[in-house]
Write a protein that holds these residues in place. Structure first.
Motif, PDB file in Angstrom:
ATOM      1  N   SER A 202    -110.447 -14.032  28.863  1.00  0.00           N
ATOM      2  CA  SER A 202    -109.081 -14.427  29.231  1.00  0.00           C
ATOM      3  C   SER A 202    -108.583 -13.671  30.451  1.00  0.00           C
ATOM      4  CB  SER A 202    -108.106 -14.161  28.094  1.00  0.00           C
ATOM      5  OG  SER A 202    -108.623 -14.578  26.888  1.00  0.00           O
ATOM      6  N   TYR A 203    -108.795 -12.359  30.467  1.00  0.00           N
ATOM      7  CA  TYR A 203    -108.219 -11.574  31.549  1.00  0.00           C
ATOM      8  C   TYR A 203    -109.011 -11.666  32.842  1.00  0.00           C
ATOM      9  CZ  TYR A 203    -104.388  -9.894  28.889  1.00  0.00           C
ATOM     10  OH  TYR A 203    -103.217  -9.855  28.198  1.00  0.00           O
TER      11      TYR A 203
ATOM     12  N   GLY B 274    -101.959 -12.939  28.563  1.00  0.00           N
ATOM     13  CA  GLY B 274    -103.020 -13.359  29.471  1.00  0.00           C
ATOM     14  C   GLY B 274    -102.882 -14.802  29.915  1.00  0.00           C
ATOM     15  N   TRP B 275    -102.682 -15.706  28.962  1.00  0.00           N
ATOM     16  CA  TRP B 275    -102.738 -17.137  29.278  1.00  0.00           C
ATOM     17  C   TRP B 275    -101.392 -17.711  29.686  1.00  0.00           C
ATOM     18  CZ3 TRP B 275    -107.186 -19.253  30.261  1.00  0.00           C
ATOM     19  CH2 TRP B 275    -108.340 -18.759  29.653  1.00  0.00           C
ATOM     20  N   LYS B 276    -100.302 -17.217  29.092  1.00  0.00           N
ATOM     21  CA  LYS B 276     -99.018 -17.857  29.344  1.00  0.00           C
ATOM     22  C   LYS B 276     -98.192 -17.122  30.387  1.00  0.00           C
ATOM     23  CE  LYS B 276     -98.476 -20.012  24.863  1.00  0.00           C
ATOM     24  NZ  LYS B 276     -97.612 -20.045  23.667  1.00  0.00           N
TER      25      LYS B 276
ATOM     26  N   SER C 288    -104.251  -6.296  34.019  1.00  0.00           N
ATOM     27  CA  SER C 288    -105.488  -6.985  33.653  1.00  0.00           C
ATOM     28  C   SER C 288    -106.671  -6.025  33.640  1.00  0.00           C
ATOM     29  CB  SER C 288    -105.778  -8.119  34.637  1.00  0.00           C
ATOM     30  OG  SER C 288    -104.734  -9.036  34.648  1.00  0.00           O
TER      31      SER C 288
ATOM     32  N   LEU D   3    -101.693 -15.981  33.867  1.00  0.00           N
ATOM     33  CA  LEU D   3    -102.407 -17.094  34.487  1.00  0.00           C
ATOM     34  C   LEU D   3    -101.477 -17.965  35.337  1.00  0.00           C
ATOM     35  CD1 LEU D   3    -105.057 -18.556  34.878  1.00  0.00           C
ATOM     36  CD2 LEU D   3    -104.551 -19.890  32.855  1.00  0.00           C
TER      37      LEU D   3
ATOM     38  N   VAL E   4    -109.907 -14.381  34.110  1.00  0.00           N
ATOM     39  CA  VAL E   4    -109.343 -15.504  34.858  1.00  0.00           C
ATOM     40  C   VAL E   4    -108.241 -15.007  35.786  1.00  0.00           C
ATOM     41  CG1 VAL E   4    -108.263 -17.743  34.650  1.00  0.00           C
ATOM     42  CG2 VAL E   4    -109.867 -16.992  32.920  1.00  0.00           C
ATOM     43  N   SER E   5    -107.318 -14.185  35.249  1.00  0.00           N
ATOM     44  CA  SER E   5    -106.230 -13.747  36.124  1.00  0.00           C
ATOM     45  C   SER E   5    -106.736 -12.743  37.155  1.00  0.00           C
ATOM     46  CB  SER E   5    -105.058 -13.185  35.319  1.00  0.00           C
ATOM     47  OG  SER E   5    -105.493 -12.311  34.349  1.00  0.00           O
TER      48      SER E   5
ATOM     49  N   MET F 122    -103.055 -12.352  23.887  1.00  0.00           N
ATOM     50  CA  MET F 122    -103.480 -13.673  24.365  1.00  0.00           C
ATOM     51  C   MET F 122    -102.324 -14.370  25.082  1.00  0.00           C
ATOM     52  SD  MET F 122    -106.470 -14.478  24.054  1.00  0.00           S
ATOM     53  CE  MET F 122    -107.789 -13.402  23.635  1.00  0.00           C
ATOM     54  N   ARG F 123    -101.112 -14.218  24.563  1.00  0.00           N
ATOM     55  CA  ARG F 123     -99.941 -14.837  25.183  1.00  0.00           C
ATOM     56  C   ARG F 123     -99.752 -14.286  26.598  1.00  0.00           C
ATOM     57  NH1 ARG F 123     -94.966 -13.034  25.887  1.00  0.00           N
ATOM     58  NH2 ARG F 123     -93.394 -14.580  26.388  1.00  0.00           N
TER      59      ARG F 123
END
Lengths: 206, 347
Positions: B156-157, B322-324, B216, B327, B159-160, B319-320
């Motif tokens: 997940s991380y 990282g993705w919301k 990150s 990202l 990606v950012s 997770m929130r």
């Protein structure tokens, strides 16, 4: 013709790629299969490096080894695999597998045969790459992908987006009565809305 | 024969020598980073920290090294032996391998590759394998849970981190780490008419990305507050539970080398690498490597403070974030930076 160190490294990477690929299908433990697959990816990245395609080599590592194979490993580790069951089912699919294998082999023969019999054809298809001293292949790839063929790229992106939304819609289930956390509401809470002060008389209780 | 010696053997020996020097210096540095980490953590909690071995406890890390090396390695009977022993080696080797392209001063890199940043990113994305393999091969509940958590967290991380790197590349126009540092010689500060100072570095021009990258990096290296992989209160020690002696040491070493790598990467991408904070005397008297090491130490100090101050995140919060949060933010910044460069004609 390859000479010197280049030849040594080519044969090393090529041999390891083929050997690892063989181990992928012959390993008894599926987790070991995935680990051999990673070795195969690594060595093919090495082959890309030898041809001077360093961008492809590292993107291969980032995408295939760093993301795809991690998810593979994730799934395979979670599965409770029964090896006897797996072996019994394998023979059933042998004809289909053989068919796919034959088609792939035939295609490879046609492609390589084309090179052998009519080398001038390859020149028609291949777009000559600028020499590395003029333009790095990272920049050259960027030109082709994002400038020359931007619409195809965007269409591919749309197709993937549709596939992703489809997968989410298929698995999305709304459950009744689930308490969800709303971060902004939590953060916006003030003492006035959260705390109530009561004067309690001694011996009375609330 | 002489040609063979001049083209292959001599450069090979030089590269080997450089690598050995790099690894030795790096390992000694990591030993003191470890010591600093424990000391800072202790100071925040009003403890003394390691203070017995050597003056002020300075040799603590070496005592730990000998302790680990001379203990008996225990391999659980249910473990998958090959993968179990391979995992810590993978973790340590990958962490060290990334240092091959890190320039610590102008021209001071073992390999000055065209796509250095991509190499580091690729190697960093592979570091998750040590954790996953170790967790699976231990054949035990907690390590396995730790491995699953780490797989999801690191992917997940990454990606950012990838998008943050893209914004830096857009402003710099090169994937070469040395070029990235040199491009920070001129920047926002000089545009405003100031002399070359630390205001030129990317951290100011790309400030939101600097913060995203720092956080990150914490998540990518499993540092607190994102150490859910090895959260003591939940998973004992995650993927490292079944490891003892040298294999454990290798995991531990790999983790800290990766942390220092992330500090070095932050320095190179955002803090101007080896460039002095003010481009005039007496700041230019110090060699570049001193500035580089000072900056790495400063970033690590931040890492250590975060470890001691911030409580651990819950997994869904991780997770929130990282993705919301990261990202969309980093994706927006990529588009915004690209548009800015395009329309101002700076690209």
């Amino acid at each position: 013709m390859l000479t010197g160190l280049e030849a040594i490294f080519f044969y090393l990477f090529a041999f390891l790629t083929v050997a690892a690929a063989f181990m992928v299908v012959s390993a008894r433990n599926p987790v070991h299969s995935v680990l051999y697959l990673i070795v195969a990816f690594f060595n093919s990245a090495g082959l890309f490096l030898l041809t001077g395609a360093e961008f492809l080599a590292f993107i291969m590592l980032v995408v295939y080894v760093g993301a795809v194979a991690v998810l593979f490993l994730f799934v395979v580790m979670m599965l409770d695999v029964d090896f006897a069951e797996l072996k019994r089912g394998a023979l059933q699919y042998a004809p289909v597998g053989a068919l796919v294998g034959i088609i792939l082999a035939a295609e490879l023969v046609i492609v390589l045969g084309g090179y052998a019999f009519a080398p001038e054809l390859a020149g028609d298809i291949a777009k000559p790459a600028p020499p590395p001293s003029v333009r790095h292949n990272t920049a050259a790839l960027g030109d082709i992908l994002y400038t020359d063929y931007i619409h195809y790229f965007q269409i591919a992106g749309m197709v993937l987006l549709v596939a992703m939304i489809g997968a989410i819609v298929l698995t999305l289930r709304h459950k009744e009565g689930v308490k969800r956390q709303n971060i902004s509401v939590q953060v916006a809470r003030t003492p006035e809305t959260a705390i109530e002060i009561k004067k309690v008389e001694t011996g009375e209780g609330i | 024969m002489e040609l063979f010696f001049a083209t292959y053997v001599l450069p090979g020996l030089i590269i080997l020598l450089k690598s050995v020097v790099m690894i030795v210096v790096l390992l000694i540095f990591v030993a003191y980073i470890l010591y600093a980490d424990r000391k800072i953590w202790a100071a925040v909690q009003l403890r003394r920290g390691p203070n017995v071995v050597g003056p002020w406890g300075l040799f603590q890390a070496f005592a730990d090294l000998f302790k680990f090396v001379f203990k008996e390695p225990v391999i659980p009977s249910g473990a998958n032996k090959g993968v179990f022993l391979l995992a810590p080696v993978v973790a340590a080797v990958l962490a060290l391998a990334a240092w091959a392209v890190i320039p610590v001063d102008e021209g001071w890199a073992i390999a000055n590759v065209n796509i250095g940043i991509l190499y580091v990113f690729a190697i960093a994305s592979l570091e998750v394998y040590g954790v996953i393999m170790g967790g699976w091969a231990s054949n035990s509940k907690y390590p396995f849970l730790g491995a699953l958590r780490s797989a999801a967290q690191m992917v997940s991380y990454e990606v950012s981190i990838g998008f943050v790197i893209v914004t830096v590349l857009l402003t710099v126009g090169s994937l070469n780490l040395t070029d990235i540092v040199l491009a920070q010689g001129d920047g926002l500060g000089t545009m405003l008419g100031l002399p070359n100072t630390f205001l030129d570095w990317n951290w100011l021009a790309l400030f939101p990305m600097f913060i995203v990258f720092f956080i990150s990096a914490l998540a990518e290296t499993n540092r607190p507050p994102f150490d859910l992989v090895e959260a003591e209160s939940e998973l004992v020690a995650g993927h490292m539970i079944e490891y003892s002696s040298t294999p454990f040491l290798l995991f531990f070493l790999g983790e800290y080398v990766a942390i220092v790598l992330m500090c070095a990467l932050t320095t190179i991408l955002f803090l101007g690498g080896w460039l002095p904070p003010f481009d005039f005397a007496p700041f230019t008297w110090l060699p570049g490597i001193v500035w580089f090491v000072l900056k790495v130490c400063m970033v690590f100090f931040m890492f250590a403070l975060v470890k001691s101050f911030v409580p651990r995140y819950r997994y869904d919060q991780l997770m929130r974030l990282g993705w919301k949060v990261f990202l969309p933010l980093s994706l927006f910044m990529v588009v915004a930076t690209a548009a800015f460069l395009k329309f101002t004609g700076m690209a």
